[in-house]
Write an enzyme that holds these catalytic residues in place. Sequence first.
Site, PDB file in Angstrom:
ATOM      1  N   LYS A  95      -4.032 -14.220   1.051  1.00 55.68           N
ATOM      2  CA  LYS A  95      -3.537 -13.467  -0.112  1.00 55.68           C
ATOM      3  C   LYS A  95      -2.018 -13.634  -0.216  1.00 55.68           C
ATOM      4  CE  LYS A  95      -4.013  -8.701  -1.982  1.00 55.68           C
ATOM      5  NZ  LYS A  95      -4.496  -7.337  -1.641  1.00 55.68           N
TER       6      LYS A  95
ATOM      7  N   SER B  27      -7.000  -5.187  -5.534  1.00 56.92           N
ATOM      8  CA  SER B  27      -6.047  -6.212  -5.892  1.00 56.92           C
ATOM      9  C   SER B  27      -6.381  -7.598  -5.357  1.00 56.92           C
ATOM     10  CB  SER B  27      -4.657  -5.810  -5.403  1.00 56.92           C
ATOM     11  OG  SER B  27      -4.613  -5.776  -3.983  1.00 56.92           O
TER      12      SER B  27
ATOM     13  N   SER C  16      -8.456  -2.636  -1.672  1.00 52.44           N
ATOM     14  CA  SER C  16      -8.242  -3.995  -2.197  1.00 52.44           C
ATOM     15  C   SER C  16      -8.912  -5.119  -1.435  1.00 52.44           C
ATOM     16  CB  SER C  16      -6.753  -4.291  -2.285  1.00 52.44           C
ATOM     17  OG  SER C  16      -6.230  -3.650  -3.410  1.00 52.44           O
TER      18      SER C  16
HETATM   19  N1  GLN Z   1      -6.699  -0.405  -6.528  1.00 54.38           N
HETATM   20  C1  GLN Z   1      -5.885   0.431  -5.689  1.00 54.38           C
HETATM   21  C2  GLN Z   1      -4.528   0.570  -6.288  1.00 54.38           C
HETATM   22  O1  GLN Z   1      -4.332   0.131  -7.349  1.00 54.38           O
HETATM   23  C3  GLN Z   1      -5.818  -0.138  -4.301  1.00 54.38           C
HETATM   24  C4  GLN Z   1      -4.902  -1.270  -4.175  1.00 54.38           C
HETATM   25  C5  GLN Z   1      -4.869  -1.841  -2.806  1.00 54.38           C
HETATM   26  O2  GLN Z   1      -5.692  -1.518  -1.958  1.00 54.38           O
HETATM   27  N2  GLN Z   1      -3.865  -2.670  -2.560  1.00 54.38           N
HETATM   28  O3  GLN Z   1      -3.644   1.140  -5.724  1.00 54.38           O
END
Ligand code: GLN
Length: 504
Positions: A80, A155, A179
């Site tokens: 990532k 994400s 994410s």
């Molecule tokens: N979707 C969640 C957020 O927007 C989690 C994001 C993540 O785990 N990096 O914060």
Amino acid sequence: MNDLIKLTALELADKLAAGEVTSVEVTQAFLDRIHAVDGRVHAFLYVDDEGALAAARAVDEDRAAGKSLSRLAGVPIAVKDNMVTRGVPTTAASHILEGWIPPYDATVVLKLKAAGMPILGKTNLDEFAMGSSTEHSAFGPTHNPWDLSRIPGGSGGGSAAAVGAFEAPLALGSDTGGSIRQPAAVTGTVGMKPTYGVVSRYGLIAMGSSLDQIGPVTRNIADAAALLEVIAGHDVHDATSLPDDVPAFSQTVADALAADPNAAPLSGVRVGVIDQLAGDGYQQGVLDSFGAALDVLVSLGADIVHISAPSFTYALAAYYLIMPAEVSSNLARYDGIRYGLRVEPKEGPITSETVMAATREAGFGLEAKRRIILGTYVLSSGYYDAYYASAQKVRTLVQRDFASAFTKADVLVSPTAPTVAFPLGEKISDPMAMYVNDIATIPANLAGVPALSLPSGLSDGLPVGFQILAPAQQDARLYHVGAIMERALGAPLTDASPALEWEE
Ligand code: GLN
């Protein structure tokens, strides 16, 4: 299409160890796949053909020289793009880091290199890992390999889509509120967030430092266990890194699979169903798949107990106060002066303050700005007690609910996400609709406990994820239960995967 891409990481590792194939051949097969399909998927922000093949050649030479190699040596991986890679662009999918070439490697990247794992490239994400659909990437969204018109989750949609589209056998993700797990759920892959502190965060571009954790994204449980063994371990560069030795997760999987599948291999295991994490707001197809998976657990001998965790109702709200507070502090470093983008004001004096303002205005996307503003607000002296301090109290209650739940159950379970992959564009202009995607994954981050998502089947042809949670530092339990469940449920990423049908 080269059939090597259909093999799991451990199958590839066995072929490499047996001398049936070289790492250069395997790595080239995945690079070819990326070049053939990533124009449609957009899982990658950067593909490092040269670096990956050089690493593959080096590991092939070491093997030929008879050197002792790690289990996954020669197996390529995608990373990532919020983990820094020396000499290779790292953007966190933000314009503000465009053009930045990190001078160092994240600890996890050093560990991959030490294990002889070629890095294929850097995968797409929501800007600074903020989002649930990868649509907040400054460089355009990733598409779900099951249906290119749908989101791959976020994400870490890039890592999940890369594995789901057979562009990589393995990937690394990061999980602040879901994410790793939510993208795994909607792409039919396995995603695991280890206990906070099991994997070093050094070199992970920080989002919410008390929540962030790096973990594996794979096609099955055994690969996830093998990859976690590579990346876990104490790191002096991360003050929150746990000092303990890394358990033999692969052995846990092997032991679990050695048990006779027809002799109630989960007998004696108490599985707690969290009342607050299924019901209203969850799609019927998701609930049906979850219910069917519970029946499978019962058929495997597990005891199902019902658990109430009342504070989980407030976990999402607490997360959206604590996380932006940490985001506003972590993103303060992008000042247009030290690294990345620098924009000078169109008019007026050029001072550090005006350069900072112009750079941040131009460099951050809307979602990053929203969270910086929210975080600054909840930390401001007039509102700190009402918002930030209250949220920290809820966090303590979530931790207590977990502690009490784990006196009644060995593992807890829930659907990973309330819906299957939704169409691109559907939620992008409605932040609240986007945020509720993480309703089931966020409690684990607030408490620091490990959690894993594995595919529990399909709903209308789209993958559904099943989440298993364990007490802190009992990550091995997830692999034990996960491996037995996976064998009973069957993995959806098979020879019949839609992504393998694409014309190349
Ligand atoms: N979707 C969640 C957020 O927007 C989690 C994001 C993540 O785990 N990096 O914060």
